[in-house]
Design a protein around this motif. Structure first.
Motif, PDB file in Angstrom:
ATOM      1  N   ARG A  89      -4.549   3.591  -8.743  1.00 43.75           N
ATOM      2  CA  ARG A  89      -3.242   3.661  -8.072  1.00 43.75           C
ATOM      3  C   ARG A  89      -3.376   3.455  -6.565  1.00 43.75           C
ATOM      4  O   ARG A  89      -2.740   4.140  -5.761  1.00 43.75           O
ATOM      5  N   ARG A  90      -4.193   2.490  -6.203  1.00 43.77           N
ATOM      6  CA  ARG A  90      -4.426   2.185  -4.784  1.00 43.77           C
ATOM      7  C   ARG A  90      -3.162   1.642  -4.113  1.00 43.77           C
ATOM      8  O   ARG A  90      -2.964   1.817  -2.916  1.00 43.77           O
ATOM      9  N   PHE A  91      -2.296   0.994  -4.922  1.00 48.71           N
ATOM     10  CA  PHE A  91      -1.121   0.329  -4.354  1.00 48.71           C
ATOM     11  C   PHE A  91       0.160   0.907  -4.949  1.00 48.71           C
ATOM     12  O   PHE A  91       0.205   1.296  -6.121  1.00 48.71           O
ATOM     13  N   ALA A  92       1.201   0.939  -4.117  1.00 51.21           N
ATOM     14  CA  ALA A  92       2.494   1.447  -4.564  1.00 51.21           C
ATOM     15  C   ALA A  92       3.203   0.462  -5.474  1.00 51.21           C
ATOM     16  O   ALA A  92       4.094   0.832  -6.237  1.00 51.21           O
ATOM     17  N   GLY A  93       2.826  -0.786  -5.408  1.00 51.01           N
ATOM     18  CA  GLY A  93       3.444  -1.820  -6.215  1.00 51.01           C
ATOM     19  C   GLY A  93       3.137  -3.184  -5.625  1.00 51.01           C
ATOM     20  O   GLY A  93       2.307  -3.328  -4.720  1.00 51.01           O
ATOM     21  N   ALA A  94       3.835  -4.207  -6.141  1.00 57.81           N
ATOM     22  CA  ALA A  94       3.578  -5.569  -5.677  1.00 57.81           C
ATOM     23  C   ALA A  94       4.759  -6.451  -6.062  1.00 57.81           C
ATOM     24  O   ALA A  94       5.600  -6.082  -6.889  1.00 57.81           O
ATOM     25  N   ILE A  95       4.801  -7.626  -5.471  1.00 56.85           N
ATOM     26  CA  ILE A  95       5.726  -8.682  -5.871  1.00 56.85           C
ATOM     27  C   ILE A  95       4.876  -9.858  -6.330  1.00 56.85           C
ATOM     28  O   ILE A  95       3.874 -10.197  -5.687  1.00 56.85           O
ATOM     29  N   HIS A  96       5.263 -10.462  -7.450  1.00 51.17           N
ATOM     30  CA  HIS A  96       4.395 -11.449  -8.094  1.00 51.17           C
ATOM     31  C   HIS A  96       5.229 -12.634  -8.581  1.00 51.17           C
ATOM     32  O   HIS A  96       6.272 -12.446  -9.212  1.00 51.17           O
ATOM     33  N   VAL A 119       8.706 -11.342 -10.011  1.00 50.98           N
ATOM     34  CA  VAL A 119       8.940 -10.005 -10.562  1.00 50.98           C
ATOM     35  C   VAL A 119       8.348  -8.966  -9.626  1.00 50.98           C
ATOM     36  O   VAL A 119       7.396  -9.237  -8.881  1.00 50.98           O
ATOM     37  N   LEU A 120       8.929  -7.782  -9.660  1.00 49.52           N
ATOM     38  CA  LEU A 120       8.372  -6.645  -8.945  1.00 49.52           C
ATOM     39  C   LEU A 120       7.497  -5.848  -9.903  1.00 49.52           C
ATOM     40  O   LEU A 120       7.871  -5.622 -11.060  1.00 49.52           O
ATOM     41  N   LEU A 121       6.338  -5.432  -9.429  1.00 42.33           N
ATOM     42  CA  LEU A 121       5.391  -4.677 -10.248  1.00 42.33           C
ATOM     43  C   LEU A 121       5.313  -3.235  -9.771  1.00 42.33           C
ATOM     44  O   LEU A 121       5.249  -2.975  -8.560  1.00 42.33           O
ATOM     45  N   SER A 122       5.305  -2.313 -10.709  1.00 38.10           N
ATOM     46  CA  SER A 122       5.113  -0.905 -10.376  1.00 38.10           C
ATOM     47  C   SER A 122       3.645  -0.663 -10.027  1.00 38.10           C
ATOM     48  O   SER A 122       2.799  -1.559 -10.152  1.00 38.10           O
ATOM     49  N   GLU A 149       0.811  -1.219   0.000  1.00 40.26           N
ATOM     50  CA  GLU A 149       0.000   0.000   0.000  1.00 40.26           C
ATOM     51  C   GLU A 149       0.845   1.269   0.000  1.00 40.26           C
ATOM     52  O   GLU A 149       0.337   2.345  -0.300  1.00 40.26           O
ATOM     53  N   ASN A 150       2.125   1.127   0.343  1.00 37.55           N
ATOM     54  CA  ASN A 150       3.009   2.284   0.366  1.00 37.55           C
ATOM     55  C   ASN A 150       4.450   1.811   0.167  1.00 37.55           C
ATOM     56  O   ASN A 150       4.724   0.604   0.107  1.00 37.55           O
TER      57      ASN A 150
END
Length: 438
Positions: free
Chosen positions: A148-155, A132-135, A109-110
């Motif tokens: 743009r609720r999330f700062a990014g993610a790992i997938h 992978v890391l997601l923007s 979330e941040n």
């Protein structure tokens, strides 16, 4: 009633109780059942004794994630092998267990939440995963949104999910077809030895001679081992989980976040819980091992509750017994703790706030489960000193469903005297005594 609204089907003890075998497995969760499968595949006569019913406790109550993402690097090699085992084993079971490679995604979330994902992905590079890391924009595209609720993610696309309440009983049926004798409602009271080596086990229905025993007892392992005079720094925490009514798909696999993690179910609903939010129950062993668990409690003090009460004198408390005594395992065949309704209400509210697809979803069922936790939160797969033939395979610390087949195969290989599929050194029991001496 099982945690998914289905009635438990208990099997009676066979009329011809086995008096001799090669290996006895103590515990009918995912580790015990998969160890039985791999022993049977090697032609090793095996009896599995379960005090209650197959997968009656945490092996049917977990989230159903089969993930490499975010694993402790010490257990990641075994988890990679376990993922391969899942892919091979699922088609052999003859029934749909909801298994599928659907990916795992952890949302941030941040930036503060994103940083640990970056660090893990960098540390895990030697394992050559597809993680992978997601923007923020890539995360939006994956979730089908644009706020743009999330700062990014790992997938990790290659991660999988399955339905625990279907998977482990199906594995047990498969083990039985391979020749394993499975006895439910049969508590093992003691392991017997002579000259430092296992000679048999004593059950509530009689003795079984054997050359080896695998203890895959989950939260009961410490209680069992203490009665043998063995110190084992394992404690139990209570986790609370819910499943929802059917709702639109967000993503097909596991979707983690700090405040609520969700997993799409075979029935169209979601399994929802909060990672790390658990109730730490004060029992005599908690005081004995408190120092070893301080780092875990320090890291999670905001989301972990410490509770004192009747459990101090409950089945996981201090107990000693002889071969002809009734044991805690017979007095509490299946641990069925009450879930925390306030926690689950908070988790459901958070899940709806994170994912608009859950706006109309409602809790359909809630349940609690007891999780066996080690001080470093990775398993023990080892033989204690002076107990040749006794292999401990427990302490999966809340992420055992995914790694369970790997632990089961490792236990079977070590019991059979084979070269293990991974280096078992990280899972040695002696790591705790080394730490105490340091």
């Amino acid at each position: 009633m099982n945690v998914n609204g289905t009635k438990a089907k208990d099997e009676a003890v066979p009329s011809s109780f086995p008096r001799q075998t090669d290996v006895v497995i103590i515990g009918g969760g995912i580790v015990g059942v998969t160890a039985a499968i791999y022993l049977a595949e090697r032609g090793i006569p095996t009896v599995l004794c379960e005090k209650g019913r197959i997968a009656g406790e945490q092996s049917s109550r977990n989230w159903g994630w089969i993930r490499k993402t975010g694993r402790d690097l010490r257990e990641l090699p075994l988890m990679i092998e376990s993922a391969r085992l899942w892919a091979r084993l699922a088609p052999q079971l003859g029934t749909d267990i909801g298994y599928g490679v659907r990916g795992t995604t952890y949302l941030a979330e941040n930036e503060a939440e994103f940083a640990p994902h970056e660090a893990w992905q960098e540390a895990a590079k030697p394992f050559q995963l597809d993680t992978v890391l997601l923007s923020a924009s890539q995360t939006d595209r994956m979730l089908g949104r644009s706020d743009r609720r999330f700062a990014g993610a790992i997938h990790t696309p290659s991660d999988a999910t399955a339905e625990p309440w279907l998977a482990v009983p199906a594995m047990a049926r498969h083990a039985a077809k391979l020749g394993v004798t499975i006895i439910e409602n049969c508590a093992v009271r003691l392991v017997e030895r002579a000259n430092g080596s296992v000679t048999g086990v004593v059950t509530e229905h009689g003795e079984i001679s054997c050359r080896a025993a695998i203890l895959a007892g989950g939260v009961w392992s410490r209680t069992f081992l203490e009665n043998l005079g063995l110190n084992f720094p394992q404690l139990a925490v209570k986790s609370s989980v819910l499943r929802t009514t059917p709702a639109p798909e967000i993503v097909p696999g596991g979707l983690g976040a700090t405040r609520a993690s969700v997993r799409r179910r075979l029935d169209g609903g979601y399994t929802i819980a909060r990672s790390g939010a658990a109730e730490f129950q004060l029992i005599p062993a908690a005081f004995r091992h408190f120092g070893a668990f301080l780092p875990v409690l320090r890291d999670r003090w905001r989301i972990m509750t410490i509770k004192a009460g009747r459990d101090f004198f409950g089945p996981l408390g201090a107990a000693r017994w002889n071969a002809d005594d009734e044991t805690p395992f017979e007095r509490a065949r299946v641990l069925d703790p009450k879930p925390d309704p306030r926690l689950l209400a908070s988790v459901m509210e958070a899940a709806r706030g994170l994912h608009p697809q859950l706006a109309d979803a409602r809790p359909a069922e809630t349940w609690g489960g007891m999780i066996d936790v080690m001080p470093d939160e990775i398993p023990v797969v080892d033989t204690p000193s002076g107990w040749q033939g006794l292999l401990i395979a427990t302490g999966l610390s809340g992420h055992g469903f995914g790694i369970g087949p790997g632990v089961g195969l490792l236990a079977a290989q070590m019991t059979a005297g084979e070269v293990p599929l991974v280096d078992p050194a990280p899972f040695a029991l002696s790591r705790f005594s080394r730490r105490a001496a340091a």
